[in-house]
Design an enzyme around this catalytic site. Structure first.
Site, PDB file in Angstrom:
ATOM      1  CB  SER A  60      -0.699  -0.098   1.246  1.00 34.94           C
ATOM      2  OG  SER A  60      -0.195   0.215   2.467  1.00 34.94           O
ATOM      3  CG  HIS A  99      -1.314   3.821   4.919  1.00 34.36           C
ATOM      4  ND1 HIS A  99      -2.694   3.333   5.029  1.00 34.36           N
ATOM      5  CD2 HIS A  99      -1.001   2.638   4.614  1.00 34.36           C
ATOM      6  CE1 HIS A  99      -2.830   2.331   4.434  1.00 34.36           C
ATOM      7  NE2 HIS A  99      -1.579   2.092   4.049  1.00 34.36           N
ATOM      8  CG  ASP A 125      -5.184   4.699   5.629  1.00 33.89           C
ATOM      9  OD1 ASP A 125      -5.520   4.352   4.519  1.00 33.89           O
ATOM     10  OD2 ASP A 125      -4.206   5.056   5.951  1.00 33.89           O
TER      11      ASP A 125
END
Length: 184
Positions: A60, A99, A125
């Site tokens: 990701s 992230h 998210d």
């Protein structure tokens, strides 16, 4: 290969007969384990992070980080800014997430709320957060990425994917530590 196995078996038999040497080698093994734990706890103290080293488990964050990269974290009290890569933990989820911070809301009372997104993901998210949670709070953050080692964490991923291999390797390493003789 068979010669190594035979040598190790022979050394184990000798070790079993000499209880004092067995105790000495067991203490050496314990010292190695406790030293690793002390280093980990020291890193936790210095970085103020409960997990100062993490492995990237998914794609990701590509191309910034690849699956298997090791990230070094720091969780000092400096303000978190948009664009920084953070590792956070969601309530009732075991595995932390790596992230990038997309939005930061600083409230009048000093509380900070964050919105994150994986570089390789299409949406933010919010779908990953706990039910009803729209923003991360500062206490959800384990740390920000301050360094990386490319692909070294693949070993961890492989060992987690094949748990039997993990036990075999740990047993072999323990065996070698126990049967290793110190030269006087």
């Amino acid at each position: 290969m068979m010669e190594i196995v035979e040598t190790q078996i022979k050394e184990l038999k000798k070790l079993w007969k000499n209880k004092r040497l067995l105790l000495h080698q067991a203490l050496n093994l314990a010292m190695i384990v406790f030293s690793a734990l002390m280093i980990w706890k020291g890193l936790m103290f210095v970085t103020k992070s409960e997990s100062p080293v993490v492995v990237v488990l998914s794609g990701s964050m590509e191309p910034a980080f690849q699956r298997g990269d090791i990230l070094f974290l720091n969780n000092q009290d400096n303000p978190i800014r948009v664009g920084e890569v953070v590792v956070f933990k969601i309530k009732d989820r075991e595995i932390p997430i790596v992230h990038r911070v997309m939005k930061v809301h600083e409230k009048a009372n000093g509380q900070v709320e964050l919105l994150t997104k994986g570089d390789n993901n299409r949406v933010d998210d919010r779908g990953l957060y706990a039910p009803g949670q729209l923003w991360l709070k500062r206490e959800d953050i384990l740390g920000r990425a301050v360094g990386t080692l490319r692909y070294v964490g693949m070993v961890t991923i492989i060992l987690n994917d094949y748990p039997a291999l993990k036990y075999v390797l740990v047993s072999i390493m323990g065996l070698f530590v126990l049967t290793n003789k110190e030269e006087s």
